[in-house]
Design an enzyme around this catalytic site. Structure first.
Site, PDB file in Angstrom:
ATOM      1  N   ASP A  61       0.832  -1.197   0.000  1.00 15.66           N
ATOM      2  CA  ASP A  61       0.000   0.000   0.000  1.00 15.66           C
ATOM      3  C   ASP A  61       0.873   1.256   0.000  1.00 15.66           C
ATOM      4  O   ASP A  61       1.923   1.303   0.636  1.00 15.66           O
ATOM      5  CB  ASP A  61      -0.895  -0.009   1.241  1.00 15.66           C
ATOM      6  CG  ASP A  61      -1.922   1.102   1.233  1.00 15.66           C
ATOM      7  OD1 ASP A  61      -2.750   1.130   0.306  1.00 15.66           O
ATOM      8  OD2 ASP A  61      -1.887   1.946   2.153  1.00 15.66           O
ATOM      9  N   GLU A  96       1.472  -0.188  -4.860  1.00 11.43           N
ATOM     10  CA  GLU A  96       0.484   0.795  -5.295  1.00 11.43           C
ATOM     11  C   GLU A  96       1.200   2.120  -5.560  1.00 11.43           C
ATOM     12  O   GLU A  96       1.731   2.737  -4.632  1.00 11.43           O
ATOM     13  CB  GLU A  96      -0.594   0.999  -4.228  1.00 11.43           C
ATOM     14  CG  GLU A  96      -1.616   2.051  -4.639  1.00 11.43           C
ATOM     15  CD  GLU A  96      -2.351   2.670  -3.463  1.00 11.43           C
ATOM     16  OE1 GLU A  96      -3.434   3.239  -3.698  1.00 11.43           O
ATOM     17  OE2 GLU A  96      -1.842   2.611  -2.318  1.00 11.43           O
TER      18      GLU A  96
END
EC number: 3.2.1.1
Length: 558
Positions: free
Chosen positions: A236, A260
């Site tokens: 993330d 990400e």
């Protein structure tokens, strides 16, 4: 035949042991992304770990609805029925566990202690059970991890060890955080060192240059992937940490890392591969290209072509990028694009272009009530896990991919996995993409039939070659110079995608029946029952299995 299928499934699990996969081993996989709390409901064998849970899971309430790691196991037949072989679950670490201005941390991304499991989703034994259940099927487990930030209800908490302890933070020394500042997205240094969140819920930026933080996280992730036999990590907010941190972290993990990197800047995003920061990233640039090309009827196909070519040029390994058209941070595709034919074309592009396809839970159910967070995070179970047309499309695309991969089908000496996608023709409304033995011919014309056609010259096949659209199993013959011409005039067929293979390859792989009828089921909808081996009535059994099982079953079904 059913008993042989059951045996083959067991053999497939035995052939594919539970090991952390390298980046190259993730080539050819298809990933199913789910939010643990929202994918499958509590059951007798998978009790909710939070109480009370609502009778109706309304996403706007932003609270726990009872899904757990054990409830995911209940519905693995449903996932595997689409031919999917890897599951990406939402973060597993302990979250802030009090009410916030944005309600509760049901999604798992507000991690206070990355080193401790989230009791809302299950126990140590439960996570091990999910990992084992996937591996027994020849499937793989990808876990979302959050190390960039720690949530707090006060922007001042990071300056006070007592406040950090009260918040339940793993990091209790103020030196473990960067000093408070809100991000200026026009400045990459600010993106890496300043804070996400807002004054209502600050996401304090962890100091990932601090040696204690580095060594603690590396020790944890090494132990975590080994203990739970994790096959891959989704990272993330990867762009919010300096790139130099990631090689040590992913190296300690010993598994495939995909980060990400939210945004459309291809030059910046490609650094994650060119600088060897991590194996891969989610394909946001290609996503924006797919939106350009297929997001609206008669959209900007030249925008898609431009971005697609830039992605192929900028990334050393575009085949490792994660291709998606939905996720938990974006609108549901069918929320902004109601035309089912556009959605089908977009999905074929997602599956055929270089990369690893990622299906976001509910995409297969055509979820449309999801313009943004939290609406795009609805519970899946009200859908009754229906065998929709889109579910069948995904199964079909996976079956085709697995067949050409397992059989190492070649085109001009190159296989599907080892070839690079090439756009060989395009117009304002159409595009043709060659990827090894497959040729996708796509359009953004939309559903209505039109008195129009698209001619693809130099398809790669010679004149008068017999080819088959393996989505419909209709036969075609190439014209001069190998030209393939598709029409959008047929009633009910306007705007449909085409995916061509040579007739010889189709016959060799058995992906179409001898009568020329698609091997998938009709567009009727039926419930997909958990606990059944033959999950999707009418879907080829190859679509139910991993690549090892494809080889095992070759003699039985081909």
């Amino acid at each position: 035949m059913l008993s042989k299928l059951v045996a083959a499934l067991a053999l497939a699990g035995a052939i594919q042991p539970a090991l952390g996969l390298t980046a190259e081993q993730w080539k050819g996989k298809t990933i199913y992304q789910l939010i643990t709390d929202r994918f499958a409901p509590a059951s007798d064998t998978a009790p909710a770990r939070t109480s009370p849970i609502p009778t109706v899971c309304n996403p706007i309430d932003q609270t726990w609805c009872g899904g757990t790691w054990l409830s995911v196991i209940d519905k693995l037949d449903y996932i595997q029925g689409m031919g999917i072989d890897a599951v990406w679950i939402s973060p597993i670490s302990k979250n802030i566990d009090v009410h916030t201005p944005y309600n509760y941390a049901y999604h798992g991304y507000w991690v206070t202690d990355p080193l401790t499991l989230n009791p809302r989703f299950g126990s140590d034994a439960d996570l091990k059970a999910l990992s084992a259940a996937l591996h027994a099927r020849g499937m793989y487990l990808m876990v979302d991890v959050v190390v960039n930030n720690i949530p707090s209800l006060s922007v001042n908490a990071s300056t006070n060890a007592t406040a950090l302890t009260a918040d339940g933070s793993r990091w209790t020394d103020p030196s473990y955080f960067h000093p408070f500042c809100w991000i200026d997205y026009n400045n990459q240094t600010s993106v890496e060192y300043c804070w996400l969140g807002d004054e209502n819920l600050a996401l304090m930026d962890v100091n990932t240059e601090n040696q204690y933080v580095i060594s603690t996280l590396q020790s944890w992730i090494s132990n975590f992937t080994t203990t739970y036999q994790i096959d891959g990590l989704r990272i993330d907010a990867a762009k919010h940490i300096p790139g130099a941190f990631w090689p040590g972290f992913c190296g300690a993990a010993g598994v495939f890392c995909i980060g990400e990197v939210y945004g459309s800047d291809i030059g910046f995003a490609s650094q994650f591969q060119t600088q060897s920061w991590m194996d891969s990233i989610l394909g946001y640039p290609l996503y924006y290209g797919i939106v350009d090309g297929f997001g609206t009827p008669n959209g900007n196909m030249s925008g898609f072509v431009t971005i697609a070519n830039q992605v192929l040029t900028a990334f050393p390994k575009p085949y490792l990028l994660g291709n998606f058209i939905e996720n938990h941070d974006l609108p549901r595709w069918r929320n902004t694009t109601v035309d089912p034919q556009l959605a089908y074309n977009a999905m074929v592009a997602q599956f055929v272009f270089d990369g690893i396809p990622i299906v976001y839970y509910g995409q297969e159910q055509d979820f449309s009530n999801g313009a943004a967070d939290p609406y795009n995070r609805a519970a899946l179970w009200p859908s009754n896990y229906t065998n929709t047309s889109t579910y069948q499309h995904i199964a079909r695309l996976n079956m085709i991919r697995k067949a050409v991969i397992a059989n190492n089908t070649l085109f001009n000496g190159q296989s599907f996995l080892n070839s690079t996608s090439k756009i060989i023709a395009s117009t304002a409304t159409d595009v043709a993409i060659r990827k090894g033995p497959l040729l996708a011919v796509l359009t953004n014309r939309g559903s209505p039939s039109q008195n129009a056609s698209f001619g693809v010259t130099q398809s790669g096949w010679s004149s008068q070659s017999s080819v088959v659209d393996v989505l419909s199993c209709k036969s075609f013959t190439t014209g001069a110079d190998g030209t393939i011409s598709v029409s959008y005039a047929a009633p009910g067929y306007g705007g449909m995608p085409y995916l061509f293979m040579s007739q010889a390859d189709v016959q060799s792989l058995g992906v179409c029946s001898s009568g020329g009828v698609p091997a998938t089921a009709s567009n009727t909808t039926t419930s997909v029952k958990s606990g059944s081996t033959s999950v999707v009535e009418g879907v080829p059994i190859l679509a139910l299995l991993g690549s090892a099982a494809v080889a095992v079953l070759g003699a039985l079904v081909l």
